[in-house]
Structure formats: C-alpha cells, structure tokens
Design a protein around this motif. Sequence first.
Motif, PDB file in Angstrom:
ATOM      1  N   LEU A 115       0.832  -1.204   0.000  1.00  0.00           N
ATOM      2  CA  LEU A 115       0.000   0.000   0.000  1.00  0.00           C
ATOM      3  C   LEU A 115       0.867   1.254   0.000  1.00  0.00           C
ATOM      4  N   PHE A 116       1.879   1.224   0.829  1.00  0.00           N
ATOM      5  CA  PHE A 116       2.749   2.377   1.002  1.00  0.00           C
ATOM      6  C   PHE A 116       3.518   2.658  -0.277  1.00  0.00           C
ATOM      7  N   GLU A 117       4.113   1.611  -0.832  1.00  0.00           N
ATOM      8  CA  GLU A 117       4.907   1.790  -2.039  1.00  0.00           C
ATOM      9  C   GLU A 117       4.048   2.241  -3.208  1.00  0.00           C
ATOM     10  N   GLY A 118       2.835   1.708  -3.308  1.00  0.00           N
ATOM     11  CA  GLY A 118       1.939   2.114  -4.386  1.00  0.00           C
ATOM     12  C   GLY A 118       1.622   3.599  -4.315  1.00  0.00           C
ATOM     13  N   GLU A 119       1.349   4.098  -3.123  1.00  0.00           N
ATOM     14  CA  GLU A 119       1.048   5.521  -2.951  1.00  0.00           C
ATOM     15  C   GLU A 119       2.279   6.374  -3.232  1.00  0.00           C
ATOM     16  N   ILE A 120       3.425   5.911  -2.775  1.00  0.00           N
ATOM     17  CA  ILE A 120       4.663   6.660  -3.004  1.00  0.00           C
ATOM     18  C   ILE A 120       4.983   6.716  -4.499  1.00  0.00           C
ATOM     19  N   GLU A 121       4.810   5.589  -5.163  1.00  0.00           N
ATOM     20  CA  GLU A 121       5.109   5.573  -6.591  1.00  0.00           C
ATOM     21  C   GLU A 121       4.173   6.504  -7.363  1.00  0.00           C
ATOM     22  N   ARG A 122       2.925   6.597  -6.924  1.00  0.00           N
ATOM     23  CA  ARG A 122       1.998   7.539  -7.554  1.00  0.00           C
ATOM     24  C   ARG A 122       2.497   8.970  -7.378  1.00  0.00           C
ATOM     25  N   LEU A 123       2.942   9.285  -6.151  1.00  0.00           N
ATOM     26  CA  LEU A 123       3.453  10.631  -5.888  1.00  0.00           C
ATOM     27  C   LEU A 123       4.709  10.921  -6.705  1.00  0.00           C
ATOM     28  N   VAL A 124       5.559   9.909  -6.868  1.00  0.00           N
ATOM     29  CA  VAL A 124       6.774  10.084  -7.668  1.00  0.00           C
ATOM     30  C   VAL A 124       6.404  10.352  -9.120  1.00  0.00           C
ATOM     31  N   ARG A 125       5.432   9.576  -9.633  1.00  0.00           N
ATOM     32  CA  ARG A 125       5.007   9.792 -11.014  1.00  0.00           C
ATOM     33  C   ARG A 125       4.450  11.210 -11.207  1.00  0.00           C
ATOM     34  N   GLU A 126       3.647  11.648 -10.245  1.00  0.00           N
ATOM     35  CA  GLU A 126       3.093  13.006 -10.340  1.00  0.00           C
ATOM     36  C   GLU A 126       4.200  14.051 -10.318  1.00  0.00           C
ATOM     37  N   SER A 127       5.200  13.838  -9.446  1.00  0.00           N
ATOM     38  CA  SER A 127       6.326  14.785  -9.390  1.00  0.00           C
ATOM     39  C   SER A 127       7.093  14.791 -10.701  1.00  0.00           C
ATOM     40  N   LEU A 128       7.305  13.611 -11.281  1.00  0.00           N
ATOM     41  CA  LEU A 128       8.011  13.522 -12.564  1.00  0.00           C
ATOM     42  C   LEU A 128       7.234  14.244 -13.663  1.00  0.00           C
ATOM     43  N   ASP A 129       5.906  14.091 -13.642  1.00  0.00           N
ATOM     44  CA  ASP A 129       5.081  14.729 -14.675  1.00  0.00           C
ATOM     45  C   ASP A 129       5.174  16.250 -14.609  1.00  0.00           C
ATOM     46  N   GLU A 130       5.433  16.784 -13.425  1.00  0.00           N
ATOM     47  CA  GLU A 130       5.504  18.241 -13.261  1.00  0.00           C
ATOM     48  C   GLU A 130       6.888  18.813 -13.583  1.00  0.00           C
ATOM     49  N   MET A 131       7.890  17.948 -13.778  1.00  0.00           N
ATOM     50  CA  MET A 131       9.254  18.430 -14.050  1.00  0.00           C
ATOM     51  C   MET A 131       9.374  18.907 -15.499  1.00  0.00           C
ATOM     52  N   PRO A 132      10.332  19.815 -15.754  1.00  0.00           N
ATOM     53  CA  PRO A 132      10.626  20.180 -17.152  1.00  0.00           C
ATOM     54  C   PRO A 132      11.051  18.926 -17.920  1.00  0.00           C
ATOM     55  N   GLU A 133      10.826  18.948 -19.214  1.00  0.00           N
ATOM     56  CA  GLU A 133      11.073  17.758 -20.035  1.00  0.00           C
ATOM     57  C   GLU A 133      12.519  17.265 -19.937  1.00  0.00           C
ATOM     58  N   LEU A 134      13.481  18.159 -19.984  1.00  0.00           N
ATOM     59  CA  LEU A 134      14.893  17.758 -19.917  1.00  0.00           C
ATOM     60  C   LEU A 134      15.204  17.115 -18.563  1.00  0.00           C
ATOM     61  N   THR A 135      14.735  17.738 -17.479  1.00  0.00           N
ATOM     62  CA  THR A 135      15.011  17.213 -16.133  1.00  0.00           C
ATOM     63  C   THR A 135      14.415  15.812 -15.992  1.00  0.00           C
ATOM     64  N   ARG A 136      13.155  15.650 -16.419  1.00  0.00           N
ATOM     65  CA  ARG A 136      12.492  14.346 -16.336  1.00  0.00           C
ATOM     66  C   ARG A 136      13.219  13.324 -17.201  1.00  0.00           C
ATOM     67  N   GLY A 137      13.610  13.719 -18.408  1.00  0.00           N
ATOM     68  CA  GLY A 137      14.288  12.780 -19.302  1.00  0.00           C
ATOM     69  C   GLY A 137      15.628  12.323 -18.740  1.00  0.00           C
ATOM     70  N   VAL A 138      16.420  13.265 -18.214  1.00  0.00           N
ATOM     71  CA  VAL A 138      17.726  12.925 -17.636  1.00  0.00           C
ATOM     72  C   VAL A 138      17.537  11.971 -16.461  1.00  0.00           C
ATOM     73  N   PHE A 139      16.591  12.301 -15.589  1.00  0.00           N
ATOM     74  CA  PHE A 139      16.351  11.469 -14.410  1.00  0.00           C
ATOM     75  C   PHE A 139      15.915  10.059 -14.828  1.00  0.00           C
ATOM     76  N   THR A 140      14.972   9.983 -15.755  1.00  0.00           N
ATOM     77  CA  THR A 140      14.448   8.685 -16.199  1.00  0.00           C
ATOM     78  C   THR A 140      15.545   7.835 -16.830  1.00  0.00           C
TER      79      THR A 140
END
Length: 197
Positions: A115-140
């Motif tokens: 449960l915990f990891e699922g919620e955290i992963e959702r929050l991580v995905r949301e944070s990634l979606d809000e990043m600039p394209e270059l920052t998200r691409g480099v991180f990914t």
Amino acid sequence: MEHTPVNRNDDDDFGRLYDEYRPRFIEFARGYVKDRLAAEDLVTDSFLYFWENRGRIDPSCNVAAYVFTTLRHKCLNYLRARLVRLRAHNEMEALENRVLRENIRSLEMCDPRQLFEGEIERLVRESLDEMPELTRGVFTEQRFRGRSYREVAELFGITERRVATELEKALTALRRGLHDYLPAVLAAALLERLSRP
C-alpha cells in the motif's frame, strides 16, 4: 393476603398500610429484580399509583392486594425492559465482535509495504510529470534505465555536469513532493530504490 380496610382519603390510614406492607413488598420485588434500590423504587411507584388513582378504584377492593398486583405488573415491565436492553446489548456485542474479527483479519492480510509503495510511486510519477522535459528525461534515463552520465549527456546533447545538475533538480523536486507524506529517511530509501536499474 388479608383484607386491610383503608380509608383512601385518610393519609394516616394509608401511611400505616405503607409502613406495614412496604418491607414485605420490597423483599418480594427484590427477589425478582435482584436490585434493592430498583425494588424500593418499584414499591414506592406502586403505592403512589394507588394513591393517585384511589378515586377511580372500587371502594371495596383490598388495597394491599391492589398495590401488590400493581407491583407485580411493574416488576414484569422492569424485567421485560431489562430483557430488551440485554438483547440489544448482546446484539451490539455480537456486532462489535464481528467488526473486531473482520478488522483483525483485514490487518493480518494487509501488506503495508504494498500500500505504502503504491502511494509513493503515484506521488513520484506526479512529481516527474511536473518536471521540465529535460530534467524528467535525464532522471528517467539515468535512474530508471541505468545509463551512465556520459550516455545521458550524449543522448541529450549536454555536458555530464549538466546531467548532474538536472539530476539534482529532479531529486530536489521529488523530495519536495514527498516531504509531507514521508519522513526524509523513507524518501531517501525510495529514491535510492529508484536509482537502481
């Protein structure tokens, strides 16, 4: 029960009857209701009922028998009410037991990590979606796909130093996104997990 003539309008006459029969009636009621104070109240109520209704009662009636009959009815009503309360209590207790058993079973089957990891992963995905394209691409590319700094730099046409800067921006954004949800230690552990290929 012998007939005790009572002048129903004579307080002294009624008081003598009350004094004579009250102790016996209390013992009778207590034998059934098993509570001395409740028995005393029922007896007092029975005498009061007679006194308040004396004008409507047949003048030839045995007053002690009348009060005793009233007391019997009041004891029956008291016991029936207790039975209803006891049934309601037992039903509530049974319901509470079922709810407790269900909660125990649910907690035993629950895996907080999932449960915990699922919620955290959702929050991580949301944070990634809000990043600039270059920052998200480099991180990914670096953290999820396991590419080296050099490979990421070549892929995006930037320097390795810029890769490090973009990664730091991504990690800062992720920490900020998880700040209210997790202690820093858990956030760090998750980010470490995400850094593995």
